[in-house]
Design a protein around this motif. Sequence first.
Motif, PDB file in Angstrom:
ATOM      1  N   GLY A  94       6.034  -1.000   8.867  1.00  0.00           N
ATOM      2  CA  GLY A  94       6.684  -2.210   8.370  1.00  0.00           C
ATOM      3  C   GLY A  94       5.708  -3.239   7.822  1.00  0.00           C
ATOM      4  N   GLU A  95       4.444  -3.133   8.213  1.00  0.00           N
ATOM      5  CA  GLU A  95       3.403  -4.046   7.729  1.00  0.00           C
ATOM      6  C   GLU A  95       2.706  -3.523   6.479  1.00  0.00           C
ATOM      7  N   TRP A  96       2.863  -2.238   6.207  1.00  0.00           N
ATOM      8  CA  TRP A  96       2.129  -1.629   5.113  1.00  0.00           C
ATOM      9  C   TRP A  96       2.441  -2.252   3.742  1.00  0.00           C
ATOM     10  N   PRO A  97       3.696  -2.551   3.377  1.00  0.00           N
ATOM     11  CA  PRO A  97       3.924  -3.123   2.050  1.00  0.00           C
ATOM     12  C   PRO A  97       3.110  -4.392   1.783  1.00  0.00           C
ATOM     13  N   LEU A  98       3.001  -5.272   2.769  1.00  0.00           N
ATOM     14  CA  LEU A  98       2.195  -6.480   2.601  1.00  0.00           C
ATOM     15  C   LEU A  98       0.718  -6.126   2.498  1.00  0.00           C
ATOM     16  N   CYS A  99       0.245  -5.266   3.384  1.00  0.00           N
ATOM     17  CA  CYS A  99      -1.171  -4.872   3.349  1.00  0.00           C
ATOM     18  C   CYS A  99      -1.500  -4.180   2.035  1.00  0.00           C
ATOM     19  N   LYS A 100      -0.589  -3.328   1.562  1.00  0.00           N
ATOM     20  CA  LYS A 100      -0.804  -2.632   0.294  1.00  0.00           C
ATOM     21  C   LYS A 100      -0.916  -3.618  -0.861  1.00  0.00           C
ATOM     22  N   ALA A 101       0.005  -4.572  -0.920  1.00  0.00           N
ATOM     23  CA  ALA A 101      -0.030  -5.560  -2.000  1.00  0.00           C
ATOM     24  C   ALA A 101      -1.324  -6.358  -1.978  1.00  0.00           C
ATOM     25  N   ALA A 102      -1.800  -6.694  -0.768  1.00  0.00           N
ATOM     26  CA  ALA A 102      -3.053  -7.449  -0.652  1.00  0.00           C
ATOM     27  C   ALA A 102      -4.242  -6.604  -1.091  1.00  0.00           C
ATOM     28  N   PHE A 103      -4.287  -5.350  -0.659  1.00  0.00           N
ATOM     29  CA  PHE A 103      -5.350  -4.448  -1.092  1.00  0.00           C
ATOM     30  C   PHE A 103      -5.405  -4.381  -2.621  1.00  0.00           C
ATOM     31  N   GLU A 104      -4.260  -4.157  -3.229  1.00  0.00           N
ATOM     32  CA  GLU A 104      -4.220  -3.967  -4.678  1.00  0.00           C
ATOM     33  C   GLU A 104      -4.595  -5.240  -5.426  1.00  0.00           C
ATOM     34  N   ALA A 105      -4.167  -6.385  -4.915  1.00  0.00           N
ATOM     35  CA  ALA A 105      -4.540  -7.650  -5.550  1.00  0.00           C
ATOM     36  C   ALA A 105      -6.036  -7.910  -5.407  1.00  0.00           C
ATOM     37  N   TRP A 106      -6.592  -7.602  -4.236  1.00  0.00           N
ATOM     38  CA  TRP A 106      -8.031  -7.822  -4.033  1.00  0.00           C
ATOM     39  C   TRP A 106      -8.852  -6.900  -4.913  1.00  0.00           C
ATOM     40  N   LEU A 107      -8.427  -5.662  -5.062  1.00  0.00           N
ATOM     41  CA  LEU A 107      -9.178  -4.670  -5.826  1.00  0.00           C
ATOM     42  C   LEU A 107      -9.095  -4.876  -7.330  1.00  0.00           C
ATOM     43  N   SER A 108      -8.129  -5.654  -7.799  1.00  0.00           N
ATOM     44  CA  SER A 108      -7.939  -5.818  -9.238  1.00  0.00           C
ATOM     45  C   SER A 108      -9.131  -6.542  -9.872  1.00  0.00           C
ATOM     46  N   ASP A 109      -9.384  -6.236 -11.132  1.00  0.00           N
ATOM     47  CA  ASP A 109     -10.489  -6.870 -11.850  1.00  0.00           C
ATOM     48  C   ASP A 109     -10.327  -8.384 -11.914  1.00  0.00           C
ATOM     49  N   GLN A 110      -9.094  -8.862 -11.879  1.00  0.00           N
ATOM     50  CA  GLN A 110      -8.838 -10.305 -11.954  1.00  0.00           C
ATOM     51  C   GLN A 110      -9.376 -11.046 -10.731  1.00  0.00           C
ATOM     52  N   ASN A 111      -9.654 -10.328  -9.662  1.00  0.00           N
ATOM     53  CA  ASN A 111     -10.162 -10.972  -8.451  1.00  0.00           C
ATOM     54  C   ASN A 111     -11.689 -11.000  -8.399  1.00  0.00           C
TER      55      ASN A 111
END
Length: 225
Positions: free
Chosen positions: A190-207
Amino acid sequence: MNDLSNWQSCPNPENVTLKGDHVTVETWDRAKHQSELWAALDIEDANKLMHYFPQATFDGEEDFGAWLEKSNSSGAFQTMVFRSHEAGKLVGMASYMAIDAKNGSIEVGAVAHGPQMSRSRMSTEAHYLMAKYVFEDLGYRRYEWKLNNENKPSHRAALRFGFAYEGLFRQHIVAKGRNRDTAWYSMIDGEWPLCKAAFEAWLSDQNFDAAGLQVKTLEEIRDAL
């Protein structure tokens, strides 16, 4: 909590390759990986890097490879190794452990990042890929991270990646002739969707700025989401 009236066991991790933008996660193969992985971990001192592992120190590459192969052939581990896209070489490892397919619980442990992975996007992406495989491909409910309570960097990593602290098993095992108190962390489905979104946002070139430095930390992004 999900309705579990029709719950069925999860599959075990398979021989897979998980590709990211910066690192590829490959399933351990002794003949293919042993020398390259040992070289990646032993750039400074492999035994120092794996100081908090409970098994005895290694005499060298063959000793290390034999231990890892035995752990995998027994079913205790499914080791994954990390290959840098930029260098084309192995840079670290982690293992799926404590696999309880019946109840949908699995641990990530025996984590060793070579110095090439230190403070890089590869480290975060490798653990993102491993977690994504566990939750989305295999359907596990629980992903564990356990550590020697004295291992401060591992505490920080668990919290940074989004694992929740669950407690301390005091006098859990004797490791290398010393007491080990084991700290338990977990991430649940149940926590994975939030963790996944954070991982992907952090890994993006925009970050990352022009110098390659992060704009926001993973914790800041997760808190904002």
